[in-house]
Design an enzyme around this catalytic site. Structure first.
Site, short mmCIF file in Angstrom:
data_model
loop_
_atom_site.label_atom_id
_atom_site.label_comp_id
_atom_site.label_asym_id
_atom_site.label_seq_id
_atom_site.Cartn_x
_atom_site.Cartn_y
_atom_site.Cartn_z
N HIS A 1 0.77 -1.00 0.00
CA HIS A 1 -0.12 -0.01 0.04
C HIS A 1 0.80 1.23 -0.07
CE1 HIS A 1 0.32 -0.96 4.59
NE2 HIS A 1 1.02 0.47 4.34
P1 TYD Z 1 -1.85 -2.76 7.60
O1 TYD Z 1 -1.20 -1.41 7.60
O2 TYD Z 1 -2.96 -2.72 6.61
O3 TYD Z 1 -0.85 -3.79 7.22
P2 TYD Z 1 -0.39 -4.73 6.08
O4 TYD Z 1 -0.58 -3.77 4.88
O5 TYD Z 1 0.90 -5.31 6.32
O6 TYD Z 1 -1.46 -5.55 6.14
O7 TYD Z 1 -2.56 -3.15 8.76
C1 TYD Z 1 -3.28 -4.35 9.13
C2 TYD Z 1 -4.41 -4.35 10.03
O8 TYD Z 1 -4.34 -3.47 11.07
C3 TYD Z 1 -5.56 -3.53 9.11
O9 TYD Z 1 -6.82 -3.87 9.52
C4 TYD Z 1 -5.46 -2.03 9.96
C5 TYD Z 1 -4.90 -2.46 11.29
N1 TYD Z 1 -3.95 -1.51 11.88
C6 TYD Z 1 -4.49 -0.41 13.13
O10 TYD Z 1 -5.55 -1.00 13.54
N2 TYD Z 1 -3.55 0.30 13.41
C7 TYD Z 1 -2.38 0.60 13.15
O11 TYD Z 1 -1.45 1.53 13.47
C8 TYD Z 1 -1.75 -0.38 11.75
C9 TYD Z 1 -0.56 -0.16 11.46
C10 TYD Z 1 -2.88 -1.22 11.64
#
Ligand code: TYD
Length: 136
Positions: A52
């Site tokens: 992303h």
């Molecule tokens: P995400 O940033 O989408 O990580 P990746 O792209 O590696 O999957 O985060 C994964 C999940 O965690 C998403 O549902 C959002 C949640 N999240 C939070 O609630 N707080 C945060 O600070 C982060 C980074 C993610």
């Protein structure tokens, strides 16, 4: 917003036979104020995270334990950074598509971020990211 603004920053290291110590001060060692810290751990072998971009978020990524690769893409150029020391980190500016792979077993990826979690700050579709880059 070129990839050249993303760079490895070396952190202070107090070497000590009892164990080394590194510290990070926001706006001093990294160029933003830290509003949030999160970390990835228990990552199964072969996993890929990220995939992303962030519209406005600045991040600093550190391999606190083990190693992994961070791949950054600004829509023109792609660059792979191998992180494997807890006194180095990768500074990532907004509008960079990124993914993290090649996790070693037991690795911990710590991310310092310039803002709280906001889903609206994410671009999760690569084509949408490319479109946003070219419409600026
Ligand atoms: P995400 O940033 O989408 O990580 P990746 O792209 O590696 O999957 O985060 C994964 C999940 O965690 C998403 O549902 C959002 C949640 N999240 C939070 O609630 N707080 C945060 O600070 C982060 C980074 C993610």
């Amino acid at each position: 917003m070129s990839i050249s603004e993303c760079k490895i920053i070396e952190l202070p290291k107090i070497t000590d036979p009892r164990g080394n110590l590194t510290f990070i001060e926001g706006e001093r060692h990294i160029p933003f104020d830290i509003k949030r810290v999160y970390y990835l751990y228990d990552v199964p072998g072969g996993s890929e995270r990220g995939a992303h971009a962030h519209k406005g978020l600045y991040q600093f990524i550190v391999a606190m334990s083990g190693s992994f690769d961070v791949v950054l893409d600004d829509g023109m150029e792609q660059k792979r950074f191998h992180l494997n020391r807890s006194y180095y980190g990768l500074y990532v500016t907004p509008m960079k598509w990124r993914f993290i792979d090649n996790f070693s077993s037991g690795s911990v990826c710590m991310v310092l971020a310039s803002n709280r979690y906001e889903e609206d700050d994410y671009i999760r579709d690569y084509d949408e990211f490319i479109h946003a880059i070219h419409s600026n």
